[in-house]
Every structure is written in structure tokens, then in C-alpha cells.
Enzyme design. Structure first.
Site, short mmCIF file in Angstrom:
data_model
loop_
_atom_site.label_atom_id
_atom_site.label_comp_id
_atom_site.label_asym_id
_atom_site.label_seq_id
_atom_site.Cartn_x
_atom_site.Cartn_y
_atom_site.Cartn_z
N TYR A 199 0.89 -1.28 0.07
CA TYR A 199 -0.01 -0.24 0.11
C TYR A 199 1.24 1.27 -0.01
O TYR A 199 0.85 2.20 -0.64
CB TYR A 199 -1.13 0.16 1.39
N LYS A 203 1.63 4.54 -2.37
CA LYS A 203 1.45 5.81 -2.00
C LYS A 203 2.49 6.86 -2.04
O LYS A 203 1.82 7.77 -3.45
CB LYS A 203 0.93 6.04 -0.87
N1 NDP Z 1 -7.35 6.33 7.39
C1 NDP Z 1 -5.73 6.62 7.44
O1 NDP Z 1 -5.51 6.76 9.01
C2 NDP Z 1 -5.16 7.18 6.27
C3 NDP Z 1 -5.75 7.66 5.37
N2 NDP Z 1 -4.85 7.71 4.21
C4 NDP Z 1 -5.05 8.12 2.71
O2 NDP Z 1 -6.47 8.97 3.15
C5 NDP Z 1 -7.05 8.48 2.12
C6 NDP Z 1 -8.69 8.39 2.19
O3 NDP Z 1 -8.62 7.37 2.61
P1 NDP Z 1 -10.26 6.41 3.91
O4 NDP Z 1 -11.01 7.66 3.48
O5 NDP Z 1 -9.78 5.68 5.33
O6 NDP Z 1 -10.01 5.15 2.93
P2 NDP Z 1 -10.99 4.70 3.13
O7 NDP Z 1 -11.42 2.98 1.85
O8 NDP Z 1 -12.76 4.98 3.40
O9 NDP Z 1 -12.70 5.46 1.47
C7 NDP Z 1 -11.24 4.98 0.32
C8 NDP Z 1 -12.35 6.03 -1.07
O10 NDP Z 1 -12.50 4.98 -2.53
C9 NDP Z 1 -12.90 3.85 -3.14
N3 NDP Z 1 -12.02 4.26 -3.70
C10 NDP Z 1 -11.28 2.61 -4.00
N4 NDP Z 1 -10.92 2.11 -5.61
C11 NDP Z 1 -11.80 3.06 -5.91
C12 NDP Z 1 -11.59 3.51 -7.65
N5 NDP Z 1 -11.10 2.36 -8.44
N6 NDP Z 1 -12.58 4.13 -8.35
C13 NDP Z 1 -13.20 5.21 -7.54
N7 NDP Z 1 -13.05 5.29 -6.06
C14 NDP Z 1 -12.31 4.02 -5.32
C15 NDP Z 1 -13.32 3.01 -1.69
O11 NDP Z 1 -14.13 2.38 -2.40
P3 NDP Z 1 -14.20 0.49 -1.53
O12 NDP Z 1 -14.72 1.10 0.29
O13 NDP Z 1 -15.50 -0.13 -2.00
O14 NDP Z 1 -12.99 0.19 -1.92
C16 NDP Z 1 -13.81 4.67 -1.10
O15 NDP Z 1 -15.25 4.78 -0.85
C17 NDP Z 1 -6.76 7.54 1.51
O16 NDP Z 1 -6.05 8.36 -0.43
C18 NDP Z 1 -5.74 6.82 2.28
O17 NDP Z 1 -4.87 6.46 1.20
C19 NDP Z 1 -3.68 8.47 4.58
C20 NDP Z 1 -3.39 8.57 5.77
C21 NDP Z 1 -3.72 7.68 6.76
C1 LIG Z 2 -2.99 -3.11 18.72
C2 LIG Z 2 -4.10 -2.50 18.26
C3 LIG Z 2 -4.84 -3.81 17.30
C4 LIG Z 2 -4.12 -1.28 17.39
C5 LIG Z 2 -5.45 -0.58 16.20
C6 LIG Z 2 -5.06 0.59 15.87
C7 LIG Z 2 -4.49 -0.07 14.59
C8 LIG Z 2 -5.79 -0.36 13.79
C9 LIG Z 2 -3.91 1.49 13.81
C10 LIG Z 2 -3.28 2.54 14.39
C11 LIG Z 2 -2.68 2.99 13.78
C12 LIG Z 2 -3.64 3.12 12.93
C13 LIG Z 2 -2.68 3.76 11.53
C14 LIG Z 2 -3.00 3.36 9.64
C15 LIG Z 2 -4.05 2.36 10.12
C16 LIG Z 2 -5.15 1.65 10.99
C17 LIG Z 2 -3.75 1.75 12.63
C18 LIG Z 2 -2.66 0.84 11.74
C19 LIG Z 2 -2.80 3.03 8.09
C20 LIG Z 2 -1.78 1.98 8.51
C21 LIG Z 2 -3.58 3.62 7.64
C22 LIG Z 2 -3.31 4.25 6.25
C23 LIG Z 2 -1.47 5.10 5.88
O1 LIG Z 2 -1.64 5.98 5.44
C24 LIG Z 2 -0.73 5.07 7.21
C25 LIG Z 2 -1.68 4.62 9.19
C26 LIG Z 2 -0.32 4.57 10.23
C27 LIG Z 2 -1.03 3.97 11.05
#
Ligand code: NDP
Ligand SMILES: CC(C)=CCC[C@@H](C)[C@H]1CC[C@H]2C3=C(CC[C@]12C)[C@@]1(C)CCC(=O)C[C@@H]1CC3
Length: 401
Positions: A199, A203
Site C-alpha cells: 500500500y 502511495k
Molecule cells: N485512514 C487513515 O488512517 C489514512 C488514510 N490515508 C489516505 O486517505 C485517503 C482516504 O482514506 P479513507 O477515507 O480512510 O479510505 P476509505 O476506504 O474509507 O475511502 C476510499 C474511497 O475510495 C473508493 N475507491 C477505492 N477504489 C476506487 C476506484 N478504483 N475508483 C473510485 N473509487 C474508489 C473506496 O470504495 P471502496 O470502499 O468500495 O473500496 C472508498 O469509498 C486514502 O487515500 C488513504 O490512502 C492517509 C493516511 C492515513
Molecule cells: C494494536 C492494535 C490492534 C491497534 C489498532 C490500531 C491500528 C488499527 C491503527 C494504529 C495505527 C494506524 C495506522 C493506519 C491504519 C490503522 C492503524 C494501524 C495506517 C496504516 C492507515 C493508512 C496509512 O496511510 C498509514 C496509517 C498509519 C497508522
């Protein structure tokens, strides 16, 4: 521009001698000018006071407020849409699925890897927020490459073709993380040579493409926002995974000494950073082609955060500790076993080296660059954010025993 009535000609008073007429006209013009100036000052004051987006946003906000959120049905995307609507934007959502109902939003359902799907969603749009990605814990390498890398290239081409001027990418602070401590890391850190998973690898490719396509001379400007550990209401990932782990009895042991600081960023702060970036992204601004960390600016020990959320939901906090390196090598060993038995059975281990690294190392980032270039400041403190998040998951709360 002044309103029509403020522009209307001077009003004539009762004396009709030419000197009096002239004097009266001059006085009235002066009065009207002062009135207009005062009202226009009030209007701009009102705008900057109501907004936390700074004076430079005035230009952009008035110029064009039509945007598309790619991935707008996802966790971050939905929060983006809500805030953009509140800010007076007209919003299109492009996503592979429709995640919610809102009559103010124009939905375009499609795959971002298809330019034909994308183009109708980008017509007449000035700003595109790209926050779509496959879920980070998926094992599907091909999907990550197709969506995050080649799909993002398609997004860039489609934006250019549709005449979009600004592309704001949701990247990730993890693009510089290799499983080793990062303390107050700046955006100048090099991309990870050994990213922690596929992933993250895609990115990195994605961010490079977006920043490399920045081309202000041709009126196409790009910026990447790097959040970290996003959490908040309606997140299907972080809190639900924690609760699931606690329910299964696997949340008793802390990895490491419990002191490692990590950034957890409240979703509204992440949204705020994106909107600021879009509004400050101008031809001559320092944002063009750059990446920005957006965090809560309050790093917290990983296990303190986990414990606060769990205790808030009436689960026990982890009590025991296991040395970090021991946990890491154990997880490596488990991965090796899983690989050995993989021709016979498919196991998806929860205890992976990547998760051990995320839970046991320092990884927090400086957001000084965002503060300096776009006046970023978190809008919700970590205490408040944890409180709001815990309250938003009544269904995950353990009933008192
Ligand atoms: N969550 C986190 O802690 C972090 C997230 N990010 C980034 O933030 C962004 C948003 O994350 P988050 O909101 O958690 O993710 P989500 O999975 O909740 O949202 C992503 C959305 O994009 C849709 N999607 C996936 N593939 C496609 C495609 N081919 N065409 C159109 N839509 C698509 C997904 O649909 P479906 O659910 O059906 O796959 C979903 O609705 C991402 O880019 C992620 O990499 C960065 C740092 C930390
Ligand atoms: C020990 C345990 C089960 C903890 C649960 C928390 C985790 C699910 C999160 C803690 C740090 C988070 C994190 C992400 C996903 C959820 C956690 C692992 C990412 C990998 C999501 C996508 C990114 O771009 C980076 C995030 C780093 C931190």
C-alpha cells in the site's frame, strides 16, 4: 462590487442654485463612496472572520467553488464533502460506490482507472480532491498498483483534459516510514527505500506522479497532503479494529515500553488541511508541487491513545508489556510460518511485522511547513477529538458487567 443601490447617483437636496447643486452632489458622492467602502470592509471582514481559511482564500473562494471529491463516499471523503458544502462549495462525488444520500451532492459512480468514467465528474470543476484508495490492509498488490499508481495517472490526465486547475492529493505520512523511529519528521525526509507494505509503496508512486505533474505555467497546480492515523466518527477501520481486537482478548499486551509517540489525527483536522491547501494553492504560492504533513500536532504515546479509546468504550486497557524486538522477530517468524504453509492453507495473520512496527516505534511528524505556508492549525484538540470519537460509537461500547 458595490451593490446597485450603493452605486445609484447622488440624491438632490431642496436648493437649486448651481453652486449648491454642485456642493450637494460632491457631498453625496463622498458619502456614498464612504458607505460603499465601509460595507465592503465589513463584507470582507465577515468572510475572513467566519472562515478559518485566511485572507488569501478570499480570492479563490469567490472565484470558483466547484469541486469534485474522488473517493467522496469513503471515511475521509464523506467528512470532506460535509465541510465543503458548509463552506459553500458545490460538490461532485466520484466513487466506485454511493456511500450516502445527499440531494446537494452530484454523484458520479465509476472506477477512477477509467478516464471515460472520470470526465463527466470533472466538467466545469476548478478543484479536485483525490482521496480514493483501496483499503490499506488489503493483500491485493495488483489492485494497489492499478488504483493508486496507474489510476492516479489517469486522474491527472482527466483533470488536465477537463481544464481542472487544482489537484489536491491525499497522500500519507507513511511514505517516509520504514519501520524505524521518526521523531518530528519533516517533509524533507526521503521517500522510504523499503516501504512497510505494498500500500505504502504505491502511495509513494502516486505522490510522485501528482507532485511531478504540477505545471503552473499551464494553469495546473498540485499539492499532496500527508495525514497520519486518521480517526473520528464513522471510521470503519481504526476504532472498530481496536474494539474487535479487544473483544477477541488479544489487546492485553503492549508492544515496547509504552512510551513511543505517534500522531493520531482527527478527521476534521485532516479535512481542514485539505481545504486550506486547495484555497492557498495559487500560481505563485509555495504550495505548488509540494507535500504537507497534516497532524493533530499533539503526538501521544501509541498505547496511551489506544487505552483512552478502549477505556472510553468500557474495555480494559492493555496491561502487560513485551519488548519491541521480541515482538518484531516473533511476528517475522509467524509470517515465515504462514508462507511455509501457504500452499496448503491460507492464513491471514493479525500479528504482522508491519503492525508491530506501527505499534512499537515512534512515528510523528512536524506540520511546521503547513503552519507557515497555509496558516494551518488543528481545529479540534486531541482531547476533544477522542471524546467526540468515543461518543460517536455507541454501538461499539461494551455493556457494563
Ligand atoms: N485512514 C487513515 O488512517 C489514512 C488514510 N490515508 C489516505 O486517505 C485517503 C482516504 O482514506 P479513507 O477515507 O480512510 O479510505 P476509505 O476506504 O474509507 O475511502 C476510499 C474511497 O475510495 C473508493 N475507491 C477505492 N477504489 C476506487 C476506484 N478504483 N475508483 C473510485 N473509487 C474508489 C473506496 O470504495 P471502496 O470502499 O468500495 O473500496 C472508498 O469509498 C486514502 O487515500 C488513504 O490512502 C492517509 C493516511 C492515513
Ligand atoms: C494494536 C492494535 C490492534 C491497534 C489498532 C490500531 C491500528 C488499527 C491503527 C494504529 C495505527 C494506524 C495506522 C493506519 C491504519 C490503522 C492503524 C494501524 C495506517 C496504516 C492507515 C493508512 C496509512 O496511510 C498509514 C496509517 C498509519 C497508522
Amino acid at each position: 462590487m458595490p451593490k446597485k443601490e450603493q452605486m445609484k447617483g447622488p440624491s438632490w437636496s431642496f436648493c437649486c442654485c448651481s453652486q449648491c447643486l454642485l456642493l450637494s452632489a460632491v457631498v453625496n458622492i463622498g458619502k456614498n463612496l464612504l458607505k460603499w467602502r465601509h460595507e465592503s470592509d465589513l463584507r470582507s471582514q465577515e468572510f475572513t472572520e467566519e472562515s478559518t481559511y485566511g485572507a488569501r482564500s478570499t480570492h479563490c473562494a469567490l472565484a470558483s467553488k466547484k469541486c469534485t471529491v474522488i473517493g467522496g463516499s469513503g471515511f475521509l471523503g464523506q467528512h470532506m464533502v460535509e465541510r465543503l458544502l458548509e463552506r459553500g462549495y458545490s460538490v461532485n462525488v466520484f466513487d466506485i460506490r454511493q456511500g450516502f444520500e445527499n440531494e446537494r451532492v452530484q454523484f458520479h459512480i465509476g472506477d477512477l482507472c477509467s478516464k471515460t468514467d472520470l470526465l463527466p465528474a470533472l466538467q466545469g470543476v476548478n478543484i479536485v480532491f483525490h482521496c480514493a484508495s483501496p483499503a490499506p490492509f488489503s493483500n491485493n498488490k495488483e489492485l494497489f498498483y492499478r488504483v493508486n499508481y496507474t489510476g492516479t495517472r489517469t486522474v491527472i490526465q482527466a483533470c488536465k483534459e477537463a481544464g481542472v486547475q487544482k489537484l489536491v492529493l491525499t497522500s500519507s505520512a507513511s511514505v517516509v516510514f520504514e519501520g524505524k523511529d521518526i521523531k518530528d519528521g519533516t517533509e524533507d525526509l526521503p521517500y522510504a527505500h523499503n516501504p512497510i507494505d505494498y500500500y505504502t509503496e504505491t502511495k509513494i508512486l502516486q505522490e510522485k506522479e501528482v507532485l511531478g505533474s504540477n505545471d503552473p505555467a499551464n494553469n495546473f497546480m498540485t499539492v499532496a497532503i500527508r495525514p497520519h492515523g486518521i480517526f473520528g466518527p464513522r471510521d470503519p477501520q481504526l476504532v472498530p479494529i481496536m474494539v474487535e481486537t479487544a473483544k477477541s482478548g488479544k489487546m492485553k499486551i503492549m508492544i515496547g515500553n509504552g512510551k513511543n509517540l505517534v500522531d493520531f489525527t482527527y478527521v476534521e483536522n485532516v479535512v481542514h488541511g485539505h481545504i486550506l491547501a486547495a484555497e492557498y494553492l495559487q500560481k505563485d504560492s509555495p504550495l505548488c508541487g509540494k507535500a504537507y504533513h497534516i497532524t493533530n500536532d499533539e503526538p501521544i504515546p501509541f498505547w496511551t491513545f489506544i487505552s483512552r479509546v478502549l477505556v472510553g468504550l468500557n474495555y480494559d486497557a492493555p496491561k502487560y508489556k513485551i519488548p519491541y524486538l521480541l515482538a518484531y522477530y516473533l511476528a517475522l517468524f509467524v509470517s515465515f510460518l504462514v508462507l511455509v504453509v501457504s500452499p496448503l492453507i491460507t492464513i491471514k495473520p493479525t500479528f504482522t511485522p508491519m503492525r508491530v512496527a506501527l505499534a512499537g516505534t515512534y512515528h510523528y511528524y512536524s506540520c511546521e511547513r503547513a503552519k507557515k505556508d497555509m496558516g494551518y492549525k488543528p481545529v479540534v484538540s486531541l482531547d476533544k477529538a477522542i471524546e467526540k470519537t468515543v461518543q460517536s460509537y455507541p454501538q461499539l461500547r461494551r455493556a457494563s458487567q
